[in-house]
Design a protein around this motif. Structure first.
Motif, PDB file in Angstrom:
ATOM      1  N   PHE A   1     -22.400 -10.274 -74.190  1.00 31.62           N
ATOM      2  CA  PHE A   1     -23.619  -9.469 -74.096  1.00 31.62           C
ATOM      3  C   PHE A   1     -23.355  -8.081 -74.648  1.00 31.62           C
ATOM      4  O   PHE A   1     -22.209  -7.640 -74.778  1.00 31.62           O
ATOM      5  CB  PHE A   1     -24.105  -9.381 -72.644  1.00 31.62           C
ATOM      6  CG  PHE A   1     -23.184  -8.633 -71.728  1.00 31.62           C
ATOM      7  CD1 PHE A   1     -23.331  -7.265 -71.519  1.00 31.62           C
ATOM      8  CD2 PHE A   1     -22.144  -9.294 -71.074  1.00 31.62           C
ATOM      9  CE1 PHE A   1     -22.472  -6.575 -70.680  1.00 31.62           C
ATOM     10  CE2 PHE A   1     -21.286  -8.615 -70.244  1.00 31.62           C
ATOM     11  CZ  PHE A   1     -21.437  -7.255 -70.043  1.00 31.62           C
ATOM     12  N   TRP A   2     -24.407  -7.388 -74.975  1.00 31.32           N
ATOM     13  CA  TRP A   2     -24.309  -6.018 -75.473  1.00 31.32           C
ATOM     14  C   TRP A   2     -25.595  -5.267 -75.124  1.00 31.32           C
ATOM     15  O   TRP A   2     -26.646  -5.870 -74.940  1.00 31.32           O
ATOM     16  CB  TRP A   2     -24.066  -5.994 -76.983  1.00 31.32           C
ATOM     17  CG  TRP A   2     -25.126  -6.670 -77.800  1.00 31.32           C
ATOM     18  CD1 TRP A   2     -26.186  -6.099 -78.414  1.00 31.32           C
ATOM     19  CD2 TRP A   2     -25.217  -8.084 -78.070  1.00 31.32           C
ATOM     20  NE1 TRP A   2     -26.941  -7.047 -79.053  1.00 31.32           N
ATOM     21  CE2 TRP A   2     -26.366  -8.271 -78.872  1.00 31.32           C
ATOM     22  CE3 TRP A   2     -24.443  -9.194 -77.720  1.00 31.32           C
ATOM     23  CZ2 TRP A   2     -26.762  -9.527 -79.324  1.00 31.32           C
ATOM     24  CZ3 TRP A   2     -24.839 -10.437 -78.173  1.00 31.32           C
ATOM     25  CH2 TRP A   2     -25.975 -10.597 -78.964  1.00 31.32           C
TER      26      TRP A   2
ATOM     27  N   GLU B   1     -28.916  -3.118 -75.361  1.00 25.96           N
ATOM     28  CA  GLU B   1     -30.024  -3.012 -76.302  1.00 25.96           C
ATOM     29  C   GLU B   1     -30.779  -1.730 -75.973  1.00 25.96           C
ATOM     30  O   GLU B   1     -31.765  -1.724 -75.247  1.00 25.96           O
ATOM     31  CB  GLU B   1     -30.938  -4.238 -76.182  1.00 25.96           C
ATOM     32  CG  GLU B   1     -32.111  -4.244 -77.138  1.00 25.96           C
ATOM     33  CD  GLU B   1     -31.689  -4.354 -78.591  1.00 25.96           C
ATOM     34  OE1 GLU B   1     -32.433  -3.879 -79.452  1.00 25.96           O
ATOM     35  OE2 GLU B   1     -30.601  -4.918 -78.866  1.00 25.96           O
TER      36      GLU B   1
ATOM     37  N   ASN C   1     -28.879  -7.673 -74.641  1.00 24.68           N
ATOM     38  CA  ASN C   1     -28.960  -8.958 -75.339  1.00 24.68           C
ATOM     39  C   ASN C   1     -27.718  -9.761 -74.980  1.00 24.68           C
ATOM     40  O   ASN C   1     -26.631  -9.207 -74.831  1.00 24.68           O
ATOM     41  CB  ASN C   1     -29.022  -8.761 -76.854  1.00 24.68           C
ATOM     42  CG  ASN C   1     -30.440  -8.482 -77.317  1.00 24.68           C
ATOM     43  OD1 ASN C   1     -31.397  -8.811 -76.638  1.00 24.68           O
ATOM     44  ND2 ASN C   1     -30.571  -7.861 -78.477  1.00 24.68           N
ATOM     45  N   ALA C   2     -27.884 -11.069 -74.860  1.00 25.73           N
ATOM     46  CA  ALA C   2     -26.752 -11.913 -74.476  1.00 25.73           C
ATOM     47  C   ALA C   2     -26.758 -13.206 -75.276  1.00 25.73           C
ATOM     48  O   ALA C   2     -27.822 -13.745 -75.605  1.00 25.73           O
ATOM     49  CB  ALA C   2     -26.820 -12.231 -72.985  1.00 25.73           C
ATOM     50  N   ASN C   3     -25.555 -13.667 -75.617  1.00 27.87           N
ATOM     51  CA  ASN C   3     -25.399 -15.004 -76.172  1.00 27.87           C
ATOM     52  C   ASN C   3     -25.284 -15.982 -75.004  1.00 27.87           C
ATOM     53  O   ASN C   3     -24.401 -15.839 -74.162  1.00 27.87           O
ATOM     54  CB  ASN C   3     -24.147 -15.089 -77.049  1.00 27.87           C
ATOM     55  CG  ASN C   3     -24.350 -14.426 -78.402  1.00 27.87           C
ATOM     56  OD1 ASN C   3     -25.445 -14.476 -78.958  1.00 27.87           O
ATOM     57  ND2 ASN C   3     -23.315 -13.806 -78.929  1.00 27.87           N
TER      58      ASN C   3
ATOM     59  N   ASP D   1     -29.681 -16.369 -78.498  1.00 26.28           N
ATOM     60  CA  ASP D   1     -29.688 -14.935 -78.179  1.00 26.28           C
ATOM     61  C   ASP D   1     -30.859 -14.668 -77.251  1.00 26.28           C
ATOM     62  O   ASP D   1     -32.009 -14.981 -77.584  1.00 26.28           O
ATOM     63  CB  ASP D   1     -29.812 -14.128 -79.474  1.00 26.28           C
ATOM     64  CG  ASP D   1     -29.799 -12.625 -79.223  1.00 26.28           C
ATOM     65  OD1 ASP D   1     -29.346 -12.208 -78.152  1.00 26.28           O
ATOM     66  OD2 ASP D   1     -30.256 -11.883 -80.115  1.00 26.28           O
TER      67      ASP D   1
END
Length: 212
Positions: A155-156, A158, A164-166, A180
């Motif tokens: 995740f990162w 936003e 946002n996460a995979n 995503d």
């Protein structure tokens, strides 16, 4: 996709329409007023006599001018800019409304007005399009969505709105999928999340977090 997301999409559509109609109407009536005074009004020179400064820099003014029969007429002034006492201006007055003076906006002001109006229209169209897209997504998932469990792979941040996460999950055919997804709350790698997904005929995956 929960009720909150559907409500947000509906609000985006609503406010997008309000922006589009409101800005279009304001621009139309502004142009029509300007054209009416220039085409049907009489050009005159007026002198500012009274000024009332309101909130947020708003200003109302009155001015005097000489009518064709030599009378001094005091009228409300629409200057389309800030004015000062005893300032002399070129204005237009309609024969059937002698107590209202109108000064057409100068070119820099017109450029600014239409620039702002254009920007607001773009915002309105973007809100409308995003709202329609989100509502369509909701309808697809409501009718054809398949609930399942997903796992956060990474995740990162936003901006300041969320993360946002995979997310990895297995579809109904046991094929591994990685998508995503946007999340309001900060997740952790390995977290399990409830999701709903639908695979469109073109292979694109439509998905969302299931809200309880």
């Amino acid at each position: 996709m929960g009720k909150e997301a559907k409500r947000s999409a509906t609000l985006l559509i609503f406010f997008g329409i309000v922006f589009i109609i409101g800005i279009s109407a304001a621009s139309f009536f502004g142009i029509r007023t300007n054209r009416n005074y220039i085409k049907n009004g009489e050009k005159t020179v007026c002198v500012v006599t009274d000024i009332v400064n309101g909130r947020k820099g708003k200003q109302s003014a009155r001015a005097k001018y000489q009518s064709k029969d030599g009378r001094t007429v005091y009228a409300d002034l629409v200057a389309n800019r800030r004015v000062s006492i005893d300032e002399q201006l070129t204005a237009y007055v309609l024969p059937d409304d002698p107590e209202k003076l109108y000064c057409p906006p100068e070119m820099p002001a017109l450029i600014l007005i239409f620039g702002v109006a254009g920007f607001m229209l773009v915002i309105g169209f973007v809100m409308f399009i995003v709202g329609i897209s989100e509502l369509r997504k909701h309808n697809i998932l409501f009718k054809n969505g398949i609930p399942t469990k997903g796992e956060i792979l990474s995740f990162w941040a936003e901006g300041k709105t969320g993360h946002n996460a995979n997310v990895r999950f297995f579809d109904s055919d046991r094929n591994e999928r990685v998508i995503d997804m946007f999340m309001k709350n900060k997740p952790a790698v390995g977290d399990k999340v409830n999701i709903v997904y639908c695979i469109k005929p073109n292979g694109k995956i439509v998905s969302d977090i299931i809200e309880f």
